[in-house]
Design a protein around this motif. Structure first.
Motif, PDB file in Angstrom:
ATOM      1  N   VAL A 229       0.840  -1.203   0.000  1.00  9.34           N
ATOM      2  CA  VAL A 229       0.000   0.000   0.000  1.00  9.34           C
ATOM      3  C   VAL A 229       0.874   1.252   0.000  1.00  9.34           C
ATOM      4  O   VAL A 229       0.605   2.223  -0.717  1.00  9.34           O
ATOM      5  N   ASP A 230       1.941   1.236   0.782  1.00 10.09           N
ATOM      6  CA  ASP A 230       2.855   2.371   0.844  1.00 10.09           C
ATOM      7  C   ASP A 230       3.497   2.621  -0.521  1.00 10.09           C
ATOM      8  O   ASP A 230       3.587   3.763  -0.987  1.00 10.09           O
ATOM      9  N   LYS A 231       3.934   1.535  -1.170  1.00  6.97           N
ATOM     10  CA  LYS A 231       4.565   1.671  -2.485  1.00  6.97           C
ATOM     11  C   LYS A 231       3.590   2.239  -3.499  1.00  6.97           C
ATOM     12  O   LYS A 231       3.930   3.162  -4.261  1.00  6.97           O
ATOM     13  N   ASP A 232       2.362   1.710  -3.522  1.00  2.00           N
ATOM     14  CA  ASP A 232       1.371   2.197  -4.481  1.00  2.00           C
ATOM     15  C   ASP A 232       0.955   3.631  -4.181  1.00  2.00           C
ATOM     16  O   ASP A 232       0.647   4.403  -5.095  1.00  2.00           O
ATOM     17  N   ALA A 233       0.930   4.001  -2.898  1.00  2.00           N
ATOM     18  CA  ALA A 233       0.546   5.363  -2.528  1.00  2.00           C
ATOM     19  C   ALA A 233       1.558   6.386  -3.049  1.00  2.00           C
ATOM     20  O   ALA A 233       1.214   7.550  -3.280  1.00  2.00           O
ATOM     21  N   GLN A 235       3.872   5.536  -5.875  1.00  2.00           N
ATOM     22  CA  GLN A 235       4.140   5.427  -7.308  1.00  2.00           C
ATOM     23  C   GLN A 235       3.155   4.526  -8.051  1.00  2.00           C
ATOM     24  O   GLN A 235       3.463   4.025  -9.125  1.00  2.00           O
ATOM     25  N   GLY A 236       1.958   4.321  -7.483  1.00  2.00           N
ATOM     26  CA  GLY A 236       0.960   3.505  -8.158  1.00  2.00           C
ATOM     27  C   GLY A 236       0.458   4.156  -9.433  1.00  2.00           C
ATOM     28  O   GLY A 236       0.358   5.388  -9.531  1.00  2.00           O
ATOM     29  N   SER A 237       0.097   3.331 -10.410  1.00  2.00           N
ATOM     30  CA  SER A 237      -0.353   3.828 -11.715  1.00  2.00           C
ATOM     31  C   SER A 237      -1.839   4.160 -11.742  1.00  2.00           C
ATOM     32  O   SER A 237      -2.321   4.822 -12.663  1.00  2.00           O
ATOM     33  N   GLY A 238      -2.597   3.663 -10.737  1.00  2.00           N
ATOM     34  CA  GLY A 238      -4.040   3.871 -10.744  1.00  2.00           C
ATOM     35  C   GLY A 238      -4.778   2.789 -11.486  1.00  2.00           C
ATOM     36  O   GLY A 238      -6.008   2.754 -11.473  1.00  2.00           O
ATOM     37  N   THR A 239      -4.043   1.878 -12.154  1.00  2.00           N
ATOM     38  CA  THR A 239      -4.644   0.738 -12.838  1.00  2.00           C
ATOM     39  C   THR A 239      -4.473  -0.489 -11.952  1.00  2.00           C
ATOM     40  O   THR A 239      -3.360  -0.976 -11.766  1.00  2.00           O
ATOM     41  N   LEU A 245       1.330   9.426  -5.515  1.00  2.00           N
ATOM     42  CA  LEU A 245       1.602  10.867  -5.525  1.00  2.00           C
ATOM     43  C   LEU A 245       2.519  11.275  -6.673  1.00  2.00           C
ATOM     44  O   LEU A 245       2.525  12.440  -7.072  1.00  2.00           O
ATOM     45  N   THR A 246       3.332  10.334  -7.196  1.00  2.00           N
ATOM     46  CA  THR A 246       4.225  10.677  -8.297  1.00  2.00           C
ATOM     47  C   THR A 246       3.566  10.510  -9.667  1.00  2.00           C
ATOM     48  O   THR A 246       4.185  10.809 -10.692  1.00  2.00           O
ATOM     49  N   LEU A 321      14.382  22.611   7.287  1.00  3.24           N
ATOM     50  CA  LEU A 321      13.448  23.740   7.173  1.00  3.24           C
ATOM     51  C   LEU A 321      12.303  23.610   8.179  1.00  3.24           C
ATOM     52  O   LEU A 321      11.208  24.109   7.962  1.00  3.24           O
ATOM     53  N   GLY A 322      12.566  22.902   9.278  1.00  7.06           N
ATOM     54  CA  GLY A 322      11.529  22.694  10.283  1.00  7.06           C
ATOM     55  C   GLY A 322      10.548  21.594   9.930  1.00  7.06           C
ATOM     56  O   GLY A 322       9.618  21.335  10.688  1.00  7.06           O
ATOM     57  N   LEU A 323      10.742  20.930   8.776  1.00  2.21           N
ATOM     58  CA  LEU A 323       9.829  19.869   8.347  1.00  2.21           C
ATOM     59  C   LEU A 323      10.442  18.502   8.637  1.00  2.21           C
ATOM     60  O   LEU A 323      11.644  18.306   8.467  1.00  2.21           O
ATOM     61  N   PRO A 324       9.627  17.535   9.070  1.00  6.78           N
ATOM     62  CA  PRO A 324      10.153  16.183   9.266  1.00  6.78           C
ATOM     63  C   PRO A 324      10.538  15.565   7.928  1.00  6.78           C
ATOM     64  O   PRO A 324       9.864  15.774   6.923  1.00  6.78           O
ATOM     65  N   ILE A 325      11.642  14.822   7.919  1.00  8.85           N
ATOM     66  CA  ILE A 325      12.100  14.128   6.717  1.00  8.85           C
ATOM     67  C   ILE A 325      11.814  12.643   6.878  1.00  8.85           C
ATOM     68  O   ILE A 325      12.287  12.009   7.821  1.00  8.85           O
ATOM     69  N   TYR A 326      11.026  12.090   5.951  1.00  6.55           N
ATOM     70  CA  TYR A 326      10.735  10.661   5.948  1.00  6.55           C
ATOM     71  C   TYR A 326      11.386  10.045   4.711  1.00  6.55           C
ATOM     72  O   TYR A 326      11.093  10.464   3.588  1.00  6.55           O
ATOM     73  N   VAL A 327      12.256   9.088   4.931  1.00 10.77           N
ATOM     74  CA  VAL A 327      12.920   8.402   3.823  1.00 10.77           C
ATOM     75  C   VAL A 327      12.229   7.068   3.592  1.00 10.77           C
ATOM     76  O   VAL A 327      11.991   6.311   4.535  1.00 10.77           O
ATOM     77  N   SER A 328      11.896   6.789   2.330  1.00  9.57           N
ATOM     78  CA  SER A 328      11.203   5.541   2.009  1.00  9.57           C
ATOM     79  C   SER A 328      11.750   4.957   0.716  1.00  9.57           C
ATOM     80  O   SER A 328      11.880   5.664  -0.293  1.00  9.57           O
ATOM     81  N   ALA A 329      12.055   3.659   0.764  1.00  7.09           N
ATOM     82  CA  ALA A 329      12.500   2.962  -0.449  1.00  7.09           C
ATOM     83  C   ALA A 329      11.360   2.783  -1.436  1.00  7.09           C
ATOM     84  O   ALA A 329      11.586   2.341  -2.563  1.00  7.09           O
ATOM     85  N   ASN A 330      10.135   3.130  -1.036  1.00  7.28           N
ATOM     86  CA  ASN A 330       8.988   2.988  -1.923  1.00  7.28           C
ATOM     87  C   ASN A 330       8.823   4.176  -2.869  1.00  7.28           C
ATOM     88  O   ASN A 330       7.943   4.159  -3.730  1.00  7.28           O
ATOM     89  N   LEU A 331       9.654   5.214  -2.696  1.00  4.46           N
ATOM     90  CA  LEU A 331       9.662   6.310  -3.657  1.00  4.46           C
ATOM     91  C   LEU A 331      10.591   5.952  -4.807  1.00  4.46           C
ATOM     92  O   LEU A 331      11.593   5.264  -4.608  1.00  4.46           O
ATOM     93  N   PRO A 332      10.294   6.429  -6.024  1.00  4.15           N
ATOM     94  CA  PRO A 332      11.234   6.211  -7.124  1.00  4.15           C
ATOM     95  C   PRO A 332      12.567   6.893  -6.811  1.00  4.15           C
ATOM     96  O   PRO A 332      12.619   7.891  -6.077  1.00  4.15           O
TER      97      PRO A 332
END
Length: 394
Positions: A229-233, A235-239, A245-246, A321-332
């Motif tokens: 679910v995280d991966k599709d959220a 870089q999922g294609s919608g199909t 989000l990408t 910049l005061g924002l939390p950084i989340y690193v995920s291998a599920n992003l391209p």
């Protein structure tokens, strides 16, 4: 006290203890005084306790149901006297002797025609555990970000109204008629899709394992669904999956020109400003592992100055910049997303459920574990509030 009532009390006691552990788990997750390491260790320990208590409750419920099934069958066959002291099998002490000549509840289910849906077959109700939504949220880089809108709904497709534009008020002279404003609406549509996982294990393995194998299998299945679910959220294609989000149209794509092979803080600052320009508030940075490393190590004056994200003692791995950084291998690869999570919506039709059935592989003495999760799309109500920065390949 009837045996079935004892099993019921055991199950309720285990479920009550589980609720207490979940409350403690939420308190730990919300405790900002704990370091990430301390919080992770406590959460993992409490997760194990939740799974153990769920297994205890499930076992008690299954035992009680089997007891009730067999007793009902005995009564229907006019053999009730066999289960009372002094009955057909003898005097006191023989009250349980009937068990040796009667099959178990699961054995009676073999009379169901497995290949005929009308006769039952695999539709014999499976035992279902409680929901795992908190476990899923803890495992998902996307869902654990505060501010994301999770909409729960019943039925099929549902629509979330979205105000896309409105007229701008102007100066009106004294005594003049005030012109009527107009507003344009659209709808964010959510159609549920199902993620599912299936495992089988022999009852010998489940019985003889040195640890709680059922909890392990359930935990692995929930983790697998969370990862997908995280991966599709992202870089999922919608199909046959979520629209990530990408995907084009979900956010604003910022493709860096040739030579810009690394996303830098200048690019993040530009995205920050673009989000503010549409009235949104940047609150999170998601980064692929390669870009997460680059951002966290970027320095003043090349390689010799201080870290731009702050000093090492300032936990540069956590914020910028005061924002939390989340690193995920599920992003391209080579991708950084700067976003206002409150402008991101996800629909949930039903939480993660783990079901257990001994009927699926009855002829092989197997127990089947099935996990399902129905989630309804991912939508962004303002594409400029999600800036997707992509570094150049060369």
């Amino acid at each position: 006290m009837p045996t079935t009532e004892i099993y019921k009390r055991q199950a309720n006691a285990a479920l009550d203890d589980r609720q207490k552990v979940i409350a403690e788990l939420r308190a730990v997750e919300a405790d900002n005084r704990l370091s990430n390491t301390e919080k992770r260790e406590r959460v993992e320990k409490l997760d194990r306790q939740v799974l153990r208590l769920e297994a205890e409750a499930r076992d008690a419920i299954e035992r009680g149901e089997r007891e009730a099934e067999v007793r009902t069958l005995v009564e229907r066959q006019g053999m009730a006297a066999m289960v009372t002291p002094g009955g057909a099998l003898g005097g006191p002490g023989d009250s349980d002797a009937w068990r040796s000549i009667l099959p178990s509840g699961n054995q009676f289910r073999t009379l169901v025609a497995e290949g005929s849906p009308g006769a039952g077959g695999y539709a014999v109700p499976a035992k279902t555990a409680d929901t795992y939504v908190e476990h899923l949220r803890a495992a998902s880089v996307l869902l654990r970000v505060p501010g994301i809108n999770v909409h729960r709904f019943d039925g099929g497709v549902f629509t979330l109204p979205n105000l896309t534009s409105s007229t701008t008020p102007g100066v009106v002279a004294e005594g003049a008629a005030i012109p009527e404003g107009t507003a344009t609406f659209a709808g964010l549509t959510f159609a549920p899709i199902k993620y599912a996982d299936l495992y089988r294990a022999s009852n010998e393995v489940l019985d003889d394992a040195a640890f709680e194998m059922r909890s392990l299998i359930s935990g692995v299945m929930v983790r697998n669904i969370a990862t997908q679910v995280d991966k599709d959220a992202f870089q999922g294609s919608g199909t046959a999956s979520l629209s990530g989000l990408t995907k084009a149209g979900m956010g604003t794509a910022v493709n860096l020109s040739a030579g810009n092979t690394v996303v830098k803080w200048d690019h993040v600052i530009d995205a920050f400003s673009d989000i503010e320009a549409v009235g949104a508030t940047p609150a999170v940075i998601w980064a692929s592992p390669d870009m997460g490393k680059a951002l966290r190590k970027e320095r003043e004056n090349g390689a010799n100055g201080g870290y731009l994200a702050g000093q090492v003692t300032d936990r540069v791995t956590e914020k910028g910049l005061g924002l939390p950084i989340y690193v995920s291998a599920n992003l391209p690869a080579k991708t950084v997303i700067v976003a206002d999570p409150s402008r991101i919506h996800i629909g949930v039709r039903s939480d993660v459920r783990v079901a257990v059935s001994e009927d699926f592989g009855f002829d092989k003495d197997l127990t089947a574990f099935r996990t399902t999760y129905r989630v309804a799309g991912l939508a962004v109500d303002a594409t400029a509030a999600v800036q997707v920065i992509k570094a150049s390949a060369s």
